[in-house]
Scaffold this motif. Structure first.
Motif, PDB file in Angstrom:
ATOM      1  N   ALA A 137      -8.529   3.057   1.638  1.00  9.82           N
ATOM      2  CA  ALA A 137      -7.086   2.896   1.491  1.00  9.82           C
ATOM      3  C   ALA A 137      -6.444   3.087   2.856  1.00  9.82           C
ATOM      4  O   ALA A 137      -6.635   4.114   3.508  1.00  9.82           O
ATOM      5  CB  ALA A 137      -6.540   3.927   0.503  1.00  9.82           C
ATOM      6  N   ILE A 161     -14.619   2.530  -0.830  1.00  9.85           N
ATOM      7  CA  ILE A 161     -13.264   2.024  -1.056  1.00  9.85           C
ATOM      8  C   ILE A 161     -12.375   2.622   0.021  1.00  9.85           C
ATOM      9  O   ILE A 161     -12.386   3.833   0.232  1.00  9.85           O
ATOM     10  CB  ILE A 161     -12.736   2.451  -2.433  1.00  9.85           C
ATOM     11  CG1 ILE A 161     -13.819   2.255  -3.494  1.00  9.85           C
ATOM     12  CG2 ILE A 161     -11.491   1.684  -2.804  1.00  9.85           C
ATOM     13  CD1 ILE A 161     -13.571   3.094  -4.712  1.00  9.85           C
ATOM     14  N   PRO A 190       0.824  -1.211   0.000  1.00 10.35           N
ATOM     15  CA  PRO A 190       0.000   0.000   0.000  1.00 10.35           C
ATOM     16  C   PRO A 190       0.864   1.269   0.000  1.00 10.35           C
ATOM     17  O   PRO A 190       2.051   1.229   0.362  1.00 10.35           O
ATOM     18  CB  PRO A 190      -0.810  -0.111   1.290  1.00 10.35           C
ATOM     19  CG  PRO A 190      -0.180  -1.174   2.086  1.00 10.35           C
ATOM     20  CD  PRO A 190       0.562  -2.052   1.167  1.00 10.35           C
ATOM     21  N   THR A 192      -7.202   0.419  -4.192  1.00  7.07           N
ATOM     22  CA  THR A 192      -7.008   1.284  -3.025  1.00  7.07           C
ATOM     23  C   THR A 192      -5.980   2.367  -3.315  1.00  7.07           C
ATOM     24  O   THR A 192      -6.055   3.456  -2.756  1.00  7.07           O
ATOM     25  CB  THR A 192      -6.558   0.463  -1.807  1.00  7.07           C
ATOM     26  OG1 THR A 192      -5.392  -0.247  -2.179  1.00  7.07           O
ATOM     27  CG2 THR A 192      -7.620  -0.487  -1.346  1.00  7.07           C
TER      28      THR A 192
END
Lengths: 181, 156, 505
Positions: free
Chosen positions: C59, C57, A124, C2
């Motif tokens: 992240a 969504i 991420p 993401t």
């Protein structure tokens, strides 16, 4: 005495340094100079910069980091600006030939790239990874990828401080000089 | 839920009241100091809501159960940075105002001043307010209105 | 997917960095600015489609899950507002660039304008997407700091006063926000919005009321809600037209969005909120009546902006899915139309050389296209069918009428305020576009960006304005799908569950 105070004191006197001491160069008016502070700045400037890099590097596990390191480095420049008498303070970064906004931009760019980089490895955004290695002289070294982000912040803060010195420090002094009759 | 001790509550009360008092002043410098004091108050509050004093939350220096709550400290750090930036900005703005107008006073809304002038009895109008008054009558648009603060500033 | 959520926040920062580095080349800066905003618009559109189809969504930055880590959340509401805001920002940027080109004869490079503009966009995006209270504070600060620079950039003696008022009021509200965050954290031990929604509910009612009131005051100042609106009509008109348009379109709406998010998620109610209803009614009336008293075109529009903030508050005050959906729809409509009106006002000012309405006249003959550009958003703002304003107002009125006597009463105020808006707009139309033609006033200071003077206009400036008019017409044309998205967003917000489960997993 009064006569002497008004003549500009240049570096041609007994205190003339062997090399160039301060980037700002010579000071036009005697009252703007403090030899003591100049000497101290000369000694402290590199020391403080090294300390700021130390803060930058240890930032992940100990108190410090890009922001703190950048501010400390900025303080070193502030010290030099004050000791240099401010006359040429605007040119503080000229030896490096870097405009402060450029430093800000580069820092910001580095930070954003560091934020995006983990995506390339399937992690991420803003994730960090740790690399450990045993370096012969230094011993065990932990390197964290978020150091890149910190370096970006470090550059950015130095750029901001230099820009502040330019616009709010020497800029104001220049305005004052120009408006003086 | 975290409760504060009395001493810190008093400190906070003083910081907040001093800050708000200074905010209500005319001079931008005092307002700036007010914002700095108020910022200190808010940051202190952020620190205090982390709970009672404890060890610094640095890994490896103490067992984790002795740590203070690190989150409010991180928040306070961010807030300090922001307040610092805003302080610098206000300083620059104050300087700019001083260069442009000759003072750093924060003035009333143009409309407010116009209404105040309209309500003032004719006899008490001093010479220098009279000329802005007539300006307004001729041209109530912002061309006159926007030149007005400069004129008022020059007279002060 | 993401990663996509982080793009609206990070891309403008990247753009800002690049525009600072490339500050020697005006072409490059322009290209970067437009490209970044165009990409962000596309990303926002994708987010809206995905969020509408498969829920919020989320992240998690750095891979840290909520409530410990910082999360960015794109649900229907935030994606919708993000899309429309970025489109408006893009149009305003085109307008601003071409105003500069027209003013200076060529494109001039500047180290401040483009980076600051993009940072403002970052702040707005982060405010829409963030999932915790403290990041919301940071977002507000980024946005406001950029706006301080934009409002006081190249300021002169007459304008610095209003800039100061704006900065001081905003800083005060920021410090109040910080205090609120501290109190919320003291009470609950978290700043994550989804986490807060469960933890605030178990607090004593008095404490809940205090925290709710503090958020209302904080965001009320930013949204210019009466009686906290006084700074807006004083400061906004004193910035260059594109800057005012951007502020009027986005900044107050971000305040409304923050109110919407916190009130529905953290401090939910099962019946209409009396406090918000009264405030909404007051805001609508004070703003509309204030607008009628103005002779300065920009001040008039600023008061109308305040008035229409009341409309959005009204939908929130109803506190059911229909009301909240109405507010969402109204925000979308109002962001576009208010920005358009300020851009048109900038074009009018450049034609007539003044902002005083009584010194203009007969513009319809000299500039028929400008007249059309003004008429469409003016009627939209007043809510004449079949414009987007009518669609949004209808949604609000239906929600108000269905929720009980008190909301029905305030719905009456909505109609009165709409009529007053129409009256104000018709007055402007008659005085500015009809009547005898008046000679434009000469340019007082050609270097001044807040043009009072007959400066030239350029085709892209008209194109940007016309583009926004087209967007508002498109909103009217797509009223069906948009209403249903807004409706689903309203259900999401009042239901709270989709958001909370998506964030906390």
């Amino acid at each position: 005495m009064t006569q002497q105070e008004q003549t500009p004191l240049t570096w041609n006197h007994w205190d003339e340094p062997e090399g160039e001491w301060m980037l700002p160069g010579e000071c036009p008016v005697r009252t703007n100079r403090t030899l003591l502070l100049e000497m101290a700045a000369r000694l402290l400037f590199p020391t403080v910069l090294v300390f700021s890099v130390y803060l930058l590097v240890v930032g992940h596990y100990a108190p410090g980091g890009g922001f703190a390191g950048g501010l400390v480095a900025g303080l070193a420049f502030v010290l030099r600006y004050i000791a240099g008498g401010g006359a040429e303070g605007a040119e503080i970064g000229t030896r490096l030939n870097l405009r402060p906004p450029l430093l800000v931009g580069l820092g910001l760019l580095l930070a954003v790239i560091a934020a995006f980089a983990p995506v390339a490895f399937g992690r991420p955004v803003l994730a960090s990874a740790k690399y450990s290695a045993d370096v012969p002289v230094l011993g065990h070294v932990d390197l964290v990828s978020s150091l890149v982000l910190d370096v970006g912040v470090y550059l950015l803060i130095i750029g901001v401080v230099l820009d502040l010195l330019r616009s709010l420090g020497s800029g104001i002094e220049r305005d004052a000089r120009e408006s003086r009759p | 839920m975290i409760t504060l001790n009395l001493g810190m509550t008093i400190v906070l009360a003083v910081l907040y009241s001093v800050g708000f008092y200074l905010l209500l002043q005319r001079s931008l410098m005092r307002i700036l100091i007010g914002i700095v004091v108020l910022g200190h108050g808010a940051n202190l509050l952020l620190q205090l809501v982390g709970g009672p004093p404890a060890r610094a939350p640095v890994l490896g220096t103490a067992p984790p159960e002795l740590f203070a709550d690190p989150l409010p400290q991180a928040l306070a750090l961010t807030a300090i940075v922001i307040t610092f930036a805003m302080t610098t900005y206000l300083l620059a703005l104050g300087y700019r105002s001083w260069v442009l107008v000759g003072h750093d006073e924060v003035q009333d809304d143009v409309e407010d001043r116009r209404i105040a002038e309209r309500e003032r009895p004719e006899g008490s109008m001093s010479d220098d307010t009279a000329d802005t008054g007539t300006d307004d009558d001729e041209d109530p648009g912002s061309a006159a209105a926007s030149s007005e603060p400069a004129a008022t500033g020059g007279r002060r | 997917m993401t990663t996509l959520v982080t793009l609206p926040v990070l891309l403008p920062i990247l753009g800002a960095a690049l525009t600072v580095i490339g500050s020697r080349s005006a072409r490059l800066q322009r290209l970067i600015g437009i490209a970044v905003l165009a990409v962000v618009s596309a990303v926002a559109a994708v987010l809206l489609v995905v969020a509408d189809r498969s829920g919020p969504i989320v992240a998690e930055l750095g891979g840290w899950p909520a409530p410990v880590g910082i999360v960015l959340v794109a649900d229907r509401l935030s994606a919708l507002l993000l899309l429309i805001s970025t489109l408006v920002t893009l149009a305003v940027l085109v307008y601003a660039i071409d105003q500069r080109i027209t003013d200076y004869g060529r494109d001039t490079a500047s180290t401040t304008f483009h980076p600051i503009f993009l940072l403002l966009s970052t702040g707005v995006s982060l405010a829409y997407l963030t999932g915790d209270l403290f990041s919301l504070f940071v977002a507000f600060e980024i946005m406001l700091a950029a706006s301080y620079v934009l409002i006081t950039r190249r300021t002169n003696a007459s304008r610095i006063r209003s800039g100061m008022t704006y900065v001081i009021i905003s800083l005060t509200s920021s410090l109040l926000f910080l205090t609120t965050i501290a109190l919320v954290y003291a009470a609950t031990g978290t700043v994550n919005l989804a986490d807060l929604s469960a933890r605030v509910a178990v607090l004593p009612p008095g404490l809940q009321t205090l925290l709710a009131c503090m958020t209302i005051v904080t965001f009320g100042i930013k949204a210019a809600m009466v009686p906290l609106h006084f700074w807006l009509p004083d400061s906004y008109p004193n910035a260059p037209a594109p800057v005012t348009a951007l502020f009027a379109g986005l900044l107050t709406k971000v305040g409304i969005y923050a109110l919407l998010r916190t009130q529905t998620l953290v401090f939910p109610q099962d019946r209409p909120s009396a406090l918000l209803l009264v405030l909404a009614a007051l805001t609508m009336l004070v703003g509309a009546l204030g607008a009628l008293a103005q002779n300065d075109l920009n001040r008039l529009l600023s008061f109308l902006l305040v008035s229409h903030i009341g409309f959005m508050l009204f939908g929130l005050a109803v506190f059911d899915a229909a009301g909240v959906a109405g507010t969402a729809l109204y925000v979308v409509h109002h962001i576009t139309v208010q920005a358009t009106l300020f851009l048109v006002s900038g074009l009018i000012t450049r034609r007539t050389g003044t902002v005083a309405i009584d010194q203009m006249g007969g513009l319809a003959q000299r500039a028929p296209f400008l007249a059309v550009l003004f008429a469409v958003p003016a009627l939209t703002l007043a809510g004449i069918p079949p414009t987007s304003g009518f669609v949004a107002k209808l949604a609000l009125l239906q929600a108000g009428a269905a929720a009980g006597l008190s909301t029905a009463l305030v719905a009456g105020v909505v109609i009165v305020a709409s009529l007053l808006t129409l009256y104000a707009m018709v007055r402007v139309w008659i005085r500015v576009f009809w009547g005898t033609e008046k000679e434009p006033l000469p340019d007082a200071d050609p270097a001044d960006e807040l043009v009072v003077g007959t400066a030239a206009t350029s085709r892209p400036m008209y194109a940007a304005t016309a583009g926004l008019v087209a967007v508002s017409l498109a909103i009217a044309a797509a009223a069906g799908p948009l209403s249903s998205v807004a409706g689903r967003a309203g259900v999401d917000l009042t239901d709270r569950l989709p958001y909370v489960t998506a964030v906390l997993r």
